[in-house]
Design a protein around this motif. Structure first.
Motif, PDB file in Angstrom:
ATOM      1  N   LYS A  21      20.280  -7.756 -37.548  1.00 44.48           N
ATOM      2  CA  LYS A  21      19.731  -8.515 -36.434  1.00 44.48           C
ATOM      3  C   LYS A  21      18.384  -7.930 -36.020  1.00 44.48           C
ATOM      4  O   LYS A  21      18.151  -6.728 -36.158  1.00 44.48           O
ATOM      5  CB  LYS A  21      20.673  -8.448 -35.241  1.00 44.48           C
ATOM      6  CG  LYS A  21      22.009  -9.098 -35.466  1.00 44.48           C
ATOM      7  CD  LYS A  21      22.849  -8.990 -34.225  1.00 44.48           C
ATOM      8  CE  LYS A  21      24.196  -9.628 -34.426  1.00 44.48           C
ATOM      9  NZ  LYS A  21      25.022  -9.529 -33.217  1.00 44.48           N
ATOM     10  N   ARG A  48      15.876  -6.415 -33.464  1.00 42.67           N
ATOM     11  CA  ARG A  48      15.990  -5.637 -32.236  1.00 42.67           C
ATOM     12  C   ARG A  48      14.596  -5.199 -31.794  1.00 42.67           C
ATOM     13  O   ARG A  48      13.736  -4.942 -32.630  1.00 42.67           O
ATOM     14  CB  ARG A  48      16.863  -4.403 -32.445  1.00 42.67           C
ATOM     15  CG  ARG A  48      18.307  -4.720 -32.748  1.00 42.67           C
ATOM     16  CD  ARG A  48      18.993  -5.237 -31.502  1.00 42.67           C
ATOM     17  NE  ARG A  48      20.393  -5.484 -31.751  1.00 42.67           N
ATOM     18  CZ  ARG A  48      20.990  -6.613 -31.434  1.00 42.67           C
ATOM     19  NH1 ARG A  48      20.316  -7.599 -30.903  1.00 42.67           N
ATOM     20  NH2 ARG A  48      22.263  -6.779 -31.658  1.00 42.67           N
ATOM     21  N   ARG A  49      14.402  -5.085 -30.494  1.00 42.21           N
ATOM     22  CA  ARG A  49      13.112  -4.653 -29.964  1.00 42.21           C
ATOM     23  C   ARG A  49      13.279  -3.427 -29.080  1.00 42.21           C
ATOM     24  O   ARG A  49      14.272  -3.293 -28.392  1.00 42.21           O
ATOM     25  CB  ARG A  49      12.488  -5.765 -29.119  1.00 42.21           C
ATOM     26  CG  ARG A  49      11.995  -6.947 -29.890  1.00 42.21           C
ATOM     27  CD  ARG A  49      11.453  -8.022 -28.973  1.00 42.21           C
ATOM     28  NE  ARG A  49      10.534  -7.485 -27.970  1.00 42.21           N
ATOM     29  CZ  ARG A  49       9.203  -7.499 -28.068  1.00 42.21           C
ATOM     30  NH1 ARG A  49       8.651  -8.025 -29.130  1.00 42.21           N
ATOM     31  NH2 ARG A  49       8.458  -7.008 -27.113  1.00 42.21           N
ATOM     32  N   ARG A  50      12.275  -2.573 -29.114  1.00 46.15           N
ATOM     33  CA  ARG A  50      12.175  -1.445 -28.190  1.00 46.15           C
ATOM     34  C   ARG A  50      10.760  -1.472 -27.647  1.00 46.15           C
ATOM     35  O   ARG A  50       9.843  -0.975 -28.307  1.00 46.15           O
ATOM     36  CB  ARG A  50      12.430  -0.128 -28.907  1.00 46.15           C
ATOM     37  CG  ARG A  50      13.876   0.048 -29.245  1.00 46.15           C
ATOM     38  CD  ARG A  50      14.136   1.491 -29.500  1.00 46.15           C
ATOM     39  NE  ARG A  50      15.545   1.717 -29.285  1.00 46.15           N
ATOM     40  CZ  ARG A  50      16.064   2.889 -29.057  1.00 46.15           C
ATOM     41  NH1 ARG A  50      15.314   3.949 -29.028  1.00 46.15           N
ATOM     42  NH2 ARG A  50      17.348   3.022 -28.859  1.00 46.15           N
ATOM     43  N   SER A  54       9.297  -3.804 -32.882  1.00 41.07           N
ATOM     44  CA  SER A  54      10.450  -4.606 -33.273  1.00 41.07           C
ATOM     45  C   SER A  54      10.834  -4.249 -34.699  1.00 41.07           C
ATOM     46  O   SER A  54      10.005  -3.795 -35.484  1.00 41.07           O
ATOM     47  CB  SER A  54      10.144  -6.103 -33.163  1.00 41.07           C
ATOM     48  OG  SER A  54       9.114  -6.459 -34.049  1.00 41.07           O
ATOM     49  N   TYR A 102      14.592  -4.481 -37.591  1.00 41.11           N
ATOM     50  CA  TYR A 102      15.898  -5.049 -37.896  1.00 41.11           C
ATOM     51  C   TYR A 102      16.925  -3.942 -38.055  1.00 41.11           C
ATOM     52  O   TYR A 102      16.619  -2.866 -38.555  1.00 41.11           O
ATOM     53  CB  TYR A 102      15.842  -5.854 -39.203  1.00 41.11           C
ATOM     54  CG  TYR A 102      15.144  -7.183 -39.050  1.00 41.11           C
ATOM     55  CD1 TYR A 102      15.855  -8.331 -38.741  1.00 41.11           C
ATOM     56  CD2 TYR A 102      13.772  -7.281 -39.203  1.00 41.11           C
ATOM     57  CE1 TYR A 102      15.222  -9.549 -38.601  1.00 41.11           C
ATOM     58  CE2 TYR A 102      13.124  -8.493 -39.062  1.00 41.11           C
ATOM     59  CZ  TYR A 102      13.855  -9.621 -38.761  1.00 41.11           C
ATOM     60  OH  TYR A 102      13.225 -10.824 -38.619  1.00 41.11           O
ATOM     61  N   THR A 103      18.164  -4.239 -37.643  1.00 43.20           N
ATOM     62  CA  THR A 103      19.257  -3.333 -37.950  1.00 43.20           C
ATOM     63  C   THR A 103      19.574  -3.486 -39.437  1.00 43.20           C
ATOM     64  O   THR A 103      19.152  -4.454 -40.069  1.00 43.20           O
ATOM     65  CB  THR A 103      20.512  -3.648 -37.111  1.00 43.20           C
ATOM     66  OG1 THR A 103      20.915  -4.988 -37.370  1.00 43.20           O
ATOM     67  CG2 THR A 103      20.231  -3.468 -35.622  1.00 43.20           C
TER      68      THR A 103
END
Length: 94
Positions: A62, A64-66, A70, A72-73
């Motif tokens: 999925k 994901r952003r921090r 950004s 992906y897992t």
């Protein structure tokens, strides 16, 4: 060739998988390169049960952003294992 403990990464314990346990099906995260016969042998060796069916699916990572960053897992493989009538895996029962 990987050992049975390397093939089975971890059991998956979710609400949906708990419902599947009533029909004698258990879910595991497995090695991405593992085939259905290898998964069957690993489950039978580790838990001393009889496996009647193995279904697998590849789960895509999925996004994901921090903050601004950004990514992906990781992608992973899921195995749903059906056991013979009367067999149970006790690790899920606790």
């Amino acid at each position: 060739m990987p050992t049975p403990h390397q093939i089975i990464v971890r059991p998956l314990i979710t609400e949906k998988n708990t419902i599947l346990m009533e029909s004698n099906q258990y879910s595991f995260e497995v090695l991405r390169e593992a085939s259905k016969p290898e998964i069957k042998r690993a489950i039978e060796t580790i838990f001393s049960v009889t496996v009647t069916r193995v279904n697998t699916l590849n789960v895509r990572g999925k996004m994901r952003r921090r903050g601004r960053e950004s990514g992906y897992t990781k992608d992973w493989k899921k195995a749903i294992v059906t056991l013979a009538a009367g067999d149970r895996i006790e690790i899920f029962e606790s």
